[in-house]
Design a protein around this motif. Sequence first.
Motif, PDB file in Angstrom:
ATOM      1  N   ILE A  45       0.859  -1.345   0.317  1.00 38.46           N
ATOM      2  CA  ILE A  45      -0.336   0.300  -0.359  1.00 38.46           C
ATOM      3  C   ILE A  45       0.666   1.164   0.107  1.00 38.46           C
ATOM      4  N   PRO A  46       2.233   1.603   0.757  1.00 39.96           N
ATOM      5  CA  PRO A  46       2.703   2.729   0.704  1.00 39.96           C
ATOM      6  C   PRO A  46       2.993   2.317  -0.661  1.00 39.96           C
ATOM      7  N   GLY A  47       3.524   1.971  -1.148  1.00 38.93           N
ATOM      8  CA  GLY A  47       3.707   2.234  -3.069  1.00 38.93           C
ATOM      9  C   GLY A  47       2.858   2.686  -3.864  1.00 38.93           C
ATOM     10  N   LEU A  48       1.760   1.669  -3.447  1.00 36.65           N
ATOM     11  CA  LEU A  48       0.615   2.092  -4.055  1.00 36.65           C
ATOM     12  C   LEU A  48      -0.315   3.341  -4.028  1.00 36.65           C
ATOM     13  N   GLY A  49      -0.282   4.005  -2.665  1.00 35.18           N
ATOM     14  CA  GLY A  49      -0.694   5.035  -2.417  1.00 35.18           C
ATOM     15  C   GLY A  49      -0.150   6.390  -2.361  1.00 35.18           C
ATOM     16  N   ILE A  50       1.028   6.209  -2.331  1.00 36.21           N
ATOM     17  CA  ILE A  50       1.903   7.881  -2.018  1.00 36.21           C
ATOM     18  C   ILE A  50       1.747   8.391  -3.105  1.00 36.21           C
ATOM     19  N   GLY A  51       2.123   8.412  -4.017  1.00 37.86           N
ATOM     20  CA  GLY A  51       1.759   9.183  -5.209  1.00 37.86           C
ATOM     21  C   GLY A  51       0.774   9.994  -5.025  1.00 37.86           C
ATOM     22  N   GLU A  52      -0.172   9.435  -5.093  1.00 37.20           N
ATOM     23  CA  GLU A  52      -1.560  10.139  -5.490  1.00 37.20           C
ATOM     24  C   GLU A  52      -2.334  10.758  -4.376  1.00 37.20           C
ATOM     25  N   ALA A  53      -1.429  10.279  -3.389  1.00 41.14           N
ATOM     26  CA  ALA A  53      -1.872  11.190  -2.070  1.00 41.14           C
ATOM     27  C   ALA A  53      -1.259  12.621  -2.217  1.00 41.14           C
ATOM     28  N   LEU A  54       0.769  12.498  -2.126  1.00 41.63           N
ATOM     29  CA  LEU A  54       1.062  14.201  -2.553  1.00 41.63           C
ATOM     30  C   LEU A  54       0.351  14.710  -3.338  1.00 41.63           C
ATOM     31  N   TYR A  55      -0.034  14.686  -4.352  1.00 46.17           N
ATOM     32  CA  TYR A  55      -0.735  14.921  -5.981  1.00 46.17           C
ATOM     33  C   TYR A  55      -2.200  15.997  -4.971  1.00 46.17           C
ATOM     34  N   ASP A  56      -3.050  15.254  -4.450  1.00 45.64           N
ATOM     35  CA  ASP A  56      -3.766  16.044  -4.270  1.00 45.64           C
ATOM     36  C   ASP A  56      -3.697  16.918  -3.644  1.00 45.64           C
ATOM     37  N   ILE A  57      -2.206  16.400  -2.076  1.00 47.33           N
ATOM     38  CA  ILE A  57      -1.852  17.800  -1.806  1.00 47.33           C
ATOM     39  C   ILE A  57      -1.868  19.004  -1.580  1.00 47.33           C
ATOM     40  N   PHE A  58      -1.031  19.089  -3.195  1.00 47.19           N
ATOM     41  CA  PHE A  58      -0.164  19.718  -3.435  1.00 47.19           C
ATOM     42  C   PHE A  58      -1.056  20.372  -5.009  1.00 47.19           C
ATOM     43  N   MET A  98      -2.660  30.978  -2.138  1.00 47.80           N
ATOM     44  CA  MET A  98      -1.969  30.279  -1.727  1.00 47.80           C
ATOM     45  C   MET A  98      -2.539  29.877   0.701  1.00 47.80           C
ATOM     46  N   ILE A  99      -2.095  30.687   0.583  1.00 52.79           N
ATOM     47  CA  ILE A  99      -1.731  31.878   2.007  1.00 52.79           C
ATOM     48  C   ILE A  99      -3.085  31.490   2.625  1.00 52.79           C
ATOM     49  N   ASN A 100      -4.179  32.122   1.736  1.00 58.34           N
ATOM     50  CA  ASN A 100      -5.304  32.092   1.665  1.00 58.34           C
ATOM     51  C   ASN A 100      -6.211  30.360   2.268  1.00 58.34           C
ATOM     52  N   HIS A 101      -5.583  29.705   0.971  1.00 55.70           N
ATOM     53  CA  HIS A 101      -5.719  28.094   0.603  1.00 55.70           C
ATOM     54  C   HIS A 101      -5.264  27.677   2.142  1.00 55.70           C
ATOM     55  N   TYR A 102      -4.041  27.214   1.844  1.00 51.81           N
ATOM     56  CA  TYR A 102      -3.190  26.035   2.792  1.00 51.81           C
ATOM     57  C   TYR A 102      -3.485  26.511   4.209  1.00 51.81           C
ATOM     58  N   GLY A 103      -2.393  28.294   4.504  1.00 49.70           N
ATOM     59  CA  GLY A 103      -2.403  29.150   5.236  1.00 49.70           C
ATOM     60  C   GLY A 103      -1.176  28.926   5.377  1.00 49.70           C
ATOM     61  N   HIS A 104      -0.235  29.090   4.326  1.00 50.51           N
ATOM     62  CA  HIS A 104       1.227  29.168   4.396  1.00 50.51           C
ATOM     63  C   HIS A 104       1.409  29.334   2.904  1.00 50.51           C
ATOM     64  N   ASN A 105       2.692  30.317   3.265  1.00 46.94           N
ATOM     65  CA  ASN A 105       2.830  30.179   1.199  1.00 46.94           C
ATOM     66  C   ASN A 105       3.818  29.304   1.326  1.00 46.94           C
ATOM     67  N   LEU A 106       3.716  28.565  -0.087  1.00 45.90           N
ATOM     68  CA  LEU A 106       4.500  28.078  -0.878  1.00 45.90           C
ATOM     69  C   LEU A 106       5.406  28.323  -0.929  1.00 45.90           C
ATOM     70  N   HIS A 107       6.470  28.219  -2.114  1.00 45.45           N
ATOM     71  CA  HIS A 107       6.895  29.167  -3.240  1.00 45.45           C
ATOM     72  C   HIS A 107       7.225  28.359  -4.590  1.00 45.45           C
ATOM     73  N   PHE A 108       6.994  28.783  -5.854  1.00 45.01           N
ATOM     74  CA  PHE A 108       6.972  28.167  -7.093  1.00 45.01           C
ATOM     75  C   PHE A 108       7.948  27.219  -7.173  1.00 45.01           C
ATOM     76  N   SER A 109       8.247  26.364  -8.213  1.00 46.62           N
ATOM     77  CA  SER A 109       9.617  26.022  -8.356  1.00 46.62           C
ATOM     78  C   SER A 109      10.868  27.107  -8.735  1.00 46.62           C
ATOM     79  N   ILE A 110      11.253  25.815  -9.045  1.00 45.56           N
ATOM     80  CA  ILE A 110      12.987  26.920  -9.719  1.00 45.56           C
ATOM     81  C   ILE A 110      12.404  27.180 -11.842  1.00 45.56           C
ATOM     82  N   GLY A 111      11.851  25.707 -11.065  1.00 42.87           N
ATOM     83  CA  GLY A 111      11.728  25.280 -12.848  1.00 42.87           C
ATOM     84  C   GLY A 111      10.810  26.774 -13.839  1.00 42.87           C
TER      85      GLY A 111
END
Length: 380
Positions: free
Chosen positions: A246-259, A287-300
Amino acid sequence: MKKSVFSLILVVFISQILIGQEYSVYKPKIDTAFVSSHLGYEKKIAIILPDDWQGDNQKKYPLIIIFDKQNQRSHNQIIHTIDYLTAAEQMPRSIIISIESDNSKRINEAKSSMSPQSGKAHLNEKYLFNEIIKLAETKFKASQFRVLIGHSWYGHFTTAMFTKNINNVTAVIALDPFFNQKNVSLIDSISALDKLTMPHTKYYRYAIGKDYPEDYKAIEQVKNNITNTKININGTYFPNAFHNAIPGLGIGEALYDIFEYWSIQQYTFFNASNKQADLFTELKNNMINHYGHNLHFSIGVLNGKGWGFYNDKDYQKAIDVWNELISQYPSFSEAYLYIIDAQKQLNLDTSNTIIKFKDSLQRSLFYSYEEKKELLTELN
């Protein structure tokens, strides 16, 4: 001069292969241990920092805490999924702390004291918040954006932390958890969250396999009954998957959803249809209104948008975006070279920017010695 949107990622990837790096966009892990004042015994941990992390920079990063470091196969899968999604611009660079548990103590660490008397979850909670998170914030500049990841018993424990400390965590990923101990029903605790008034969205993600079909039915019913829009609950059922898969099956989708919301905001900025450099401020506030915290955009994304404006001959906007890039990634010195190029197109004085570039490059730990030499030649 590199003008490809994702050229930086390729350069970083190649340089890390050359030095035997285990990850694409993270530094080698730091293994350490200390005696917990709350649990009363030594706990081993590993700390993994983003490739742009420097002690003399004030930048803060999201914090991801992973339990059961001793289970190497599932633990490594989770780490490499985080690394992969980060390199693919699908989640922000984060500080990762993995916590090992002695198998003779592991179950008691996750058991509630309301169940058997040997349960130490209340002490483990103090260890988590008073020692691990404090260490991450004081020594490594972690932000208060916190994600907890646990499997099996630690899926149960992290779920309990979500219900008890929802104001102090952003997200929990529970991989094949169960929801009941003697005298403890986490299904009831999760249901009770519906009544809370929350200013920002909190995420609970679960992945459940063939061992806990009744738990899956129970959490699905809670999900369907929740009306609080700030409590974001969702998960996946793998009816024929074994517990340790389950960890291998579930982790990618869960992280995708959160971010996913973060990804939408940065793509909105990066999209070729966006001609406003100052849209960044609005999206940051989103993002601050949604998460409560700022998340930096990626370098790319930031670098690519700078080159997008540059190629449109909108040089001042390119300069504005690259200045924002430097603000978010102080060790990414080569952005000064791009600013110098744009300034030359506008017939502006570049002397001050050259000084900033040289100073930044001297202090930066982002580049190898050879890469620094190459960047200096681009001044000529």
